[in-house]
Design a protein around this motif. Structure first.
Motif, PDB file in Angstrom:
ATOM      1  N   LEU A  24       0.677  -1.135  -0.079  1.00  0.00           N
ATOM      2  CA  LEU A  24       0.065  -0.056  -0.111  1.00  0.00           C
ATOM      3  C   LEU A  24       0.911   1.212   0.204  1.00  0.00           C
ATOM      4  O   LEU A  24       2.345   1.315   0.404  1.00  0.00           O
ATOM      5  N   ARG A  25       0.712   2.490  -0.976  1.00  0.00           N
ATOM      6  CA  ARG A  25       1.255   3.613  -0.514  1.00  0.00           C
ATOM      7  C   ARG A  25       0.556   4.763  -0.454  1.00  0.00           C
ATOM      8  O   ARG A  25      -0.792   4.647  -1.108  1.00  0.00           O
ATOM      9  N   LEU A  26       0.750   5.320   0.549  1.00  0.00           N
ATOM     10  CA  LEU A  26      -1.122   6.536   0.773  1.00  0.00           C
ATOM     11  C   LEU A  26      -0.128   8.418   0.292  1.00  0.00           C
ATOM     12  O   LEU A  26       1.158   7.795   0.971  1.00  0.00           O
ATOM     13  N   GLY A  27       0.262   8.459  -0.739  1.00  0.00           N
ATOM     14  CA  GLY A  27       0.778   9.741  -1.340  1.00  0.00           C
ATOM     15  C   GLY A  27       0.393  11.048  -0.909  1.00  0.00           C
ATOM     16  O   GLY A  27      -0.398  11.183  -1.588  1.00  0.00           O
ATOM     17  N   GLY A  28      -0.150  11.957   0.130  1.00  0.00           N
ATOM     18  CA  GLY A  28      -0.414  13.353   0.335  1.00  0.00           C
ATOM     19  C   GLY A  28      -1.188  13.280   0.480  1.00  0.00           C
ATOM     20  O   GLY A  28      -2.306  14.136   0.235  1.00  0.00           O
ATOM     21  N   LEU A  29      -2.120  11.794   0.938  1.00  0.00           N
ATOM     22  CA  LEU A  29      -3.547  11.565   1.198  1.00  0.00           C
ATOM     23  C   LEU A  29      -4.201  12.879   2.336  1.00  0.00           C
ATOM     24  O   LEU A  29      -3.551  13.689   2.945  1.00  0.00           O
ATOM     25  N   ARG A  30      -4.990  14.419   2.065  1.00  0.00           N
ATOM     26  CA  ARG A  30      -5.782  15.258   2.451  1.00  0.00           C
ATOM     27  C   ARG A  30      -6.976  14.810   2.911  1.00  0.00           C
ATOM     28  O   ARG A  30      -7.385  15.205   1.150  1.00  0.00           O
ATOM     29  N   ARG A  31      -7.622  15.759   4.007  1.00  0.00           N
ATOM     30  CA  ARG A  31      -8.951  15.341   3.707  1.00  0.00           C
ATOM     31  C   ARG A  31      -9.684  16.313   4.424  1.00  0.00           C
ATOM     32  O   ARG A  31      -8.813  16.405   6.122  1.00  0.00           O
ATOM     33  N   LEU A  80      -3.975   6.617  -3.980  1.00  0.00           N
ATOM     34  CA  LEU A  80      -4.016   5.714  -2.729  1.00  0.00           C
ATOM     35  C   LEU A  80      -3.828   5.176  -3.614  1.00  0.00           C
ATOM     36  O   LEU A  80      -4.064   4.171  -4.889  1.00  0.00           O
ATOM     37  N   LEU A  81      -2.167   3.555  -3.618  1.00  0.00           N
ATOM     38  CA  LEU A  81      -1.605   2.603  -4.198  1.00  0.00           C
ATOM     39  C   LEU A  81      -1.998   1.771  -3.854  1.00  0.00           C
ATOM     40  O   LEU A  81      -1.066   1.389  -2.501  1.00  0.00           O
ATOM     41  N   MET A  82      -2.175   0.580  -4.752  1.00  0.00           N
ATOM     42  CA  MET A  82      -2.588  -1.213  -4.172  1.00  0.00           C
ATOM     43  C   MET A  82      -2.393  -1.442  -4.996  1.00  0.00           C
ATOM     44  O   MET A  82      -2.517  -2.027  -6.094  1.00  0.00           O
ATOM     45  N   GLY A  83      -0.859  -2.613  -4.561  1.00  0.00           N
ATOM     46  CA  GLY A  83      -0.297  -2.937  -4.969  1.00  0.00           C
ATOM     47  C   GLY A  83       0.216  -2.919  -6.504  1.00  0.00           C
ATOM     48  O   GLY A  83       0.455  -3.081  -7.830  1.00  0.00           O
ATOM     49  N   GLY A  84       0.891  -1.352  -6.262  1.00  0.00           N
ATOM     50  CA  GLY A  84       1.520  -0.582  -7.887  1.00  0.00           C
ATOM     51  C   GLY A  84       0.048   0.192  -8.425  1.00  0.00           C
ATOM     52  O   GLY A  84       0.323   1.172  -9.803  1.00  0.00           O
ATOM     53  N   GLU A  85      -1.228  -0.564  -8.372  1.00  0.00           N
ATOM     54  CA  GLU A  85      -2.343   0.100  -9.093  1.00  0.00           C
ATOM     55  C   GLU A  85      -2.354   1.114  -8.578  1.00  0.00           C
ATOM     56  O   GLU A  85      -2.771   1.270  -7.251  1.00  0.00           O
ATOM     57  N   ASP A  86      -3.513   2.526  -8.640  1.00  0.00           N
ATOM     58  CA  ASP A  86      -3.864   3.711  -8.736  1.00  0.00           C
ATOM     59  C   ASP A  86      -5.831   3.484  -8.193  1.00  0.00           C
ATOM     60  O   ASP A  86      -6.359   2.819  -8.605  1.00  0.00           O
ATOM     61  N   VAL A  87      -5.926   3.239  -6.721  1.00  0.00           N
ATOM     62  CA  VAL A  87      -7.151   2.827  -6.454  1.00  0.00           C
ATOM     63  C   VAL A  87      -8.228   3.956  -5.931  1.00  0.00           C
ATOM     64  O   VAL A  87      -8.746   3.905  -5.491  1.00  0.00           O
TER      65      VAL A  87
END
Length: 381
Positions: A24-31, A80-87
């Protein structure tokens, strides 16, 4: 003193990755919610098969982060990337994620087996496959023979096991746990957290676990991500987080911490309790008054008044310590916690093996000396 929030070890060490899960990659998440910022540029990498605990005070953004991973919330910015896929824009029902909530959320009119098989039923799996998978998972979570029991016939711990089995039934790529043990009593919590960890290791499933319980986070996780105000303060293995916290916030949030007065010396050292200690992290200029952060187990207590307030530090850095008085001694089994007041008026807590603390009763005079380990400091206002 200024501290740096997003510190090292956000990415998992390569040696700790395990096959069988998905990264998993959480990249610059803003909410944001109105004028409230729940996440403020959260960056975090989670390795395949890793269990990461999100830990922090209420309102720090950990549950929002979990809901964004699940697809129940949409980030205002970031990816949000899951297994390298942008989800990032993928609906929740297409992410193959299993989730266990604080409330068990079981269907009261369904048996344990029917609850476990519910996700497979929605996916239109054959009846025989559903029954076989439900039986397999109920066995796996330690509930053989409970397949025909309804939720009201099960204890809280058993219901949470059924909820865990239901989340695993669909063979999710990622497992999310939202404070799943907080409604259980202490003994059941301990048993179930050990069971969850065993299953997670056995299945190799990537897991994100939200908790406010420091002990749960430190005992279960490969790495613990400490959050504050929607940002990541530090993400590191439990031992590193405890022994080498990156910021004063992490140091005080994880475990117990003393704040004792000190004065900065030369060459990144600080004088405290008659001892000169090395400083890691941000370091004010020499001569500045600071508060020194020390764990209770980092203090040595000796019977008798060998030390004096403001004792001089010797050339090699060793010092005689500072005189103190025991105010309270709390027996905790193998450890006894002493509450002390130093001769200069500072309050401190020290943890000693109980066999060493027998003579240090309330009112005892003693000498307090820190162990020679690097410390964090914070400049006083």
């Amino acid at each position: 003193m200024t501290t740096t929030a997003t510190t090292a070890h956000q990415s998992p060490p390569a040696a700790e990755t395990r096959s069988g899960g998905v990264g998993l990659r959480l990249g610059g998440l803003r909410r944001t919610f109105g004028t409230t910022t729940a996440l403020d540029g959260l960056d975090l990498d989670i390795a395949p098969g890793e269990l990461v605990a999100l830990l922090g005070p209420s309102g720090c953004g950990k549950t929002t982060a979990l809901r964004i991973i699940a697809g129940f919330e949409t980030a205002d910015a970031g990816e949000l990337l899951m297994g390298g896929e942008d989800v990032t824009a993928t609906p929740a029902n297409r992410r193959d994620i299993g989730m266990v909530f604080q409330s068990y959320s079981l269907f009261p009119n369904m048996t344990a087996a029917e609850n476990v098989a519910y996700g497979l039923r929605v996916r239109k799996a054959p009846k025989a496959e559903r029954a076989e998978r439900a039986a397999e998972l109920l066995e796996l979570v330690g509930l053989p023979g409970r397949d025909k029991h309804y939720p009201h016939q099960l204890s809280g711990g058993q219901q949470q096991r059924v909820a865990l089995a239901r989340a695993l039934a669909i063979r999710p790529r990622v497992l999310l746990l939202d404070e799943p043990l907080s409604a259980l009593d202490a003994k059941v919590r301990l048993q179930l957290r050990e069971e969850i960890r065993r299953l997670q290791l056995e299945l190799g499933i990537t897991t994100v676990f939200v908790t406010h319980d420091q002990e749960e986070a430190l005992s279960m996780a490969d790495r613990v991500a400490v959050m504050k105000d929607g940002r990541l303060e530090q993400c590191a293995p439990p031992s590193e987080l405890y022994e080498r916290p990156a910021t004063p916030f992490v140091a005080e949030f994880v475990g117990t911490m003393n704040r004792l007065p000190g004065v900065m010396g030369d060459e990144r050292t600080v004088e405290v309790l008659g001892q000169r200690l090395p400083v890691h992290g941000d370091c004010p200029d020499a001569g500045h008054a600071v508060e020194v952060l020390l764990r209770p187990e980092s203090l040595r207590v000796s019977a008798g008044e060998g030390g004096k307030p403001g004792a001089a530090v010797t050339a090699d850095g060793a010092g005689p310590g500072e005189a103190a008085t025991v105010r309270v001694a709390t027996f905790l089994g193998g450890t006894t916690r002493l509450h002390l007041t130093t001769a200069s008026g500072a309050e401190a807590k020290a943890d000693l093996p109980s066999w060493e603390a027998g003579s240090l009763t309330p009112g005892s005079r003693c000498t307090l000396t820190p162990h020679d380990h690097p410390v964090l400091v914070e400049e006083t206002a």
